[in-house]
Design a protein around this motif. Sequence first.
Motif, PDB file in Angstrom:
ATOM      1  N   ASP A 178      -8.956  14.530  13.250  1.00 37.17           N
ATOM      2  CA  ASP A 178      -8.173  15.761  13.160  1.00 37.17           C
ATOM      3  C   ASP A 178      -6.910  15.496  12.334  1.00 37.17           C
ATOM      4  OD1 ASP A 178      -6.916  18.154  13.480  1.00 37.17           O
ATOM      5  OD2 ASP A 178      -6.513  17.918  15.625  1.00 37.17           O
ATOM      6  N   PRO A 179      -6.846  16.028  11.085  1.00 35.90           N
ATOM      7  CA  PRO A 179      -5.668  15.758  10.255  1.00 35.90           C
ATOM      8  C   PRO A 179      -4.365  16.214  10.915  1.00 35.90           C
ATOM      9  CG  PRO A 179      -7.087  17.419   9.231  1.00 35.90           C
ATOM     10  CD  PRO A 179      -7.844  16.863  10.386  1.00 35.90           C
TER      11      PRO A 179
ATOM     12  N   GLY B  27       0.777  14.822  12.483  1.00 36.03           N
ATOM     13  CA  GLY B  27       1.720  14.856  13.607  1.00 36.03           C
ATOM     14  C   GLY B  27       2.374  13.505  13.857  1.00 36.03           C
ATOM     15  N   PHE B  28       1.617  12.429  13.606  1.00 41.12           N
ATOM     16  CA  PHE B  28       2.179  11.078  13.738  1.00 41.12           C
ATOM     17  C   PHE B  28       3.099  10.755  12.566  1.00 41.12           C
ATOM     18  CE2 PHE B  28       1.860   6.678  12.231  1.00 41.12           C
ATOM     19  CZ  PHE B  28       2.463   6.004  13.290  1.00 41.12           C
TER      20      PHE B  28
ATOM     21  N   ASP C 137       7.855  17.417  15.346  1.00 42.65           N
ATOM     22  CA  ASP C 137       7.397  17.278  16.726  1.00 42.65           C
ATOM     23  C   ASP C 137       6.429  16.100  16.767  1.00 42.65           C
ATOM     24  OD1 ASP C 137       6.852  17.691  19.345  1.00 42.65           O
ATOM     25  OD2 ASP C 137       5.562  19.437  19.043  1.00 42.65           O
ATOM     26  N   TRP C 138       6.972  14.879  16.968  1.00 44.38           N
ATOM     27  CA  TRP C 138       6.227  13.647  16.725  1.00 44.38           C
ATOM     28  C   TRP C 138       5.074  13.461  17.708  1.00 44.38           C
ATOM     29  CZ3 TRP C 138       6.354   8.231  18.646  1.00 44.38           C
ATOM     30  CH2 TRP C 138       5.691   7.368  17.752  1.00 44.38           C
ATOM     31  N   ASP C 139       3.884  13.123  17.194  1.00 47.86           N
ATOM     32  CA  ASP C 139       2.684  12.892  17.998  1.00 47.86           C
ATOM     33  C   ASP C 139       2.337  11.396  17.948  1.00 47.86           C
ATOM     34  OD1 ASP C 139       0.117  12.605  19.008  1.00 47.86           O
ATOM     35  OD2 ASP C 139      -0.685  14.383  18.010  1.00 47.86           O
TER      36      ASP C 139
ATOM     37  N   GLY D 189      -1.758  10.001  -0.753  1.00 42.40           N
ATOM     38  CA  GLY D 189      -2.931  10.834  -0.486  1.00 42.40           C
ATOM     39  C   GLY D 189      -3.153  11.080   0.993  1.00 42.40           C
ATOM     40  N   TRP D 190      -2.886  10.055   1.790  1.00 44.28           N
ATOM     41  CA  TRP D 190      -3.044  10.160   3.245  1.00 44.28           C
ATOM     42  C   TRP D 190      -2.050  11.179   3.809  1.00 44.28           C
ATOM     43  CZ3 TRP D 190      -1.237   6.147   7.397  1.00 44.28           C
ATOM     44  CH2 TRP D 190      -1.959   6.344   8.583  1.00 44.28           C
ATOM     45  N   GLY D 191      -0.787  11.104   3.327  1.00 41.21           N
ATOM     46  CA  GLY D 191       0.245  12.021   3.799  1.00 41.21           C
ATOM     47  C   GLY D 191      -0.011  13.456   3.348  1.00 41.21           C
ATOM     48  N   LEU D 192      -0.495  13.617   2.101  1.00 40.23           N
ATOM     49  CA  LEU D 192      -0.760  14.961   1.587  1.00 40.23           C
ATOM     50  C   LEU D 192      -1.851  15.664   2.396  1.00 40.23           C
ATOM     51  CD1 LEU D 192      -0.786  14.539  -2.326  1.00 40.23           C
ATOM     52  CD2 LEU D 192       0.823  15.914  -0.972  1.00 40.23           C
ATOM     53  N   SER D 193      -2.916  14.922   2.743  1.00 40.43           N
ATOM     54  CA  SER D 193      -4.093  15.558   3.330  1.00 40.43           C
ATOM     55  C   SER D 193      -4.249  15.312   4.830  1.00 40.43           C
ATOM     56  CB  SER D 193      -5.358  15.044   2.631  1.00 40.43           C
ATOM     57  OG  SER D 193      -5.497  13.651   2.852  1.00 40.43           O
ATOM     58  N   GLY D 194      -3.744  14.175   5.332  1.00 40.59           N
ATOM     59  CA  GLY D 194      -4.009  13.796   6.718  1.00 40.59           C
ATOM     60  C   GLY D 194      -5.358  13.121   6.900  1.00 40.59           C
ATOM     61  N   TYR D 195      -6.025  12.797   5.776  1.00 44.43           N
ATOM     62  CA  TYR D 195      -7.320  12.100   5.857  1.00 44.43           C
ATOM     63  C   TYR D 195      -7.211  10.714   5.259  1.00 44.43           C
ATOM     64  CZ  TYR D 195      -9.874  16.385   7.052  1.00 44.43           C
ATOM     65  OH  TYR D 195     -10.348  17.503   7.684  1.00 44.43           O
TER      66      TYR D 195
END
Lengths: 137, 148
Positions: free
Chosen positions: A24-25, A30-31, A37-39, A94-100
């Motif tokens: 789940d991106p 969220g992390f 709102d930190w996860d 890329g990870w930050g942009l998409s969450g994947y």
Amino acid sequence: MNCLMALLSGLLFGIGLVVSGMTDPQRVVGFLDVTGDWDPTLMAVLGGAVLTTFVGFRLLRRLGRPWLSATFEWPTRRDLDRPLVIGASLFGLGWGLSGYCPGPALLALNTGDLSVWGLVIMMAVGWWAAQRWSWQR
Amino acid sequence: MATSLLHGLIGGVLIGCAAILMMFSIGRIAGISGIASHALFSRPRLSQAWRWAFIIGLLISPLIVVSLGLPGNVAFSSEVVLGDPLVPWPVMAIAGLCIGLGTGWSHGCTSGHGVCGLARLSPRSLVATMTFVTTAMSTVGLTHSLRV
């Protein structure tokens, strides 16, 4: 037999990704969003995975060889170079942009979402390009 | 919050077990970007078939989770197993290219450097992991402040 064990490893890895919520991106971003709102879920995932693997790899090093293969293929490089840092920065972008990241992106192909398929195809293009244009040190 | 952390921990332990199983059985690092990129773009040989087997395992894992009735850990939903994309397709495409080039050049992603590399106490993986977590956090921070 080798392929069966690789298949089971991939299956277990994927089940871990789904159960942990890393597919789940929203959870991933969220992390990464430390100002919002930190996860903390991703930290529990990484912590659990690294600790388990650390203990397991320690035990495995006492075995002379793997079960179905001649040698353990432990990575041997210890040098730090520019491709490592620049590549990791680009991946982080890329990870930050998409969450994947690559694993969850492959699993998310099951959603049938065209933008996920687009991401995975472009990721493969990137892998191809990185193999073709490797860095001159 | 507590349930999501517990699910995260259990999932993390499963991921660790997968990495151990891979090394124990065929002596390989369970690094997804390396396995997938070589499966796609190295000369196909029968000795490399395990790469495709690993990827097939990954690809069918959500179906197994659903059929076993295992819980997912998607934010805001207990029934859904895979989350949905957050950004429009052009951003997804650019992100995909960055992820492919980046993990290709640095020889690893969250699994190879983040999980297996840190567990081996590899200096390369420590530097890579700190770098991609920092840049990803900066990217999210930046896009967040631009959006609001």
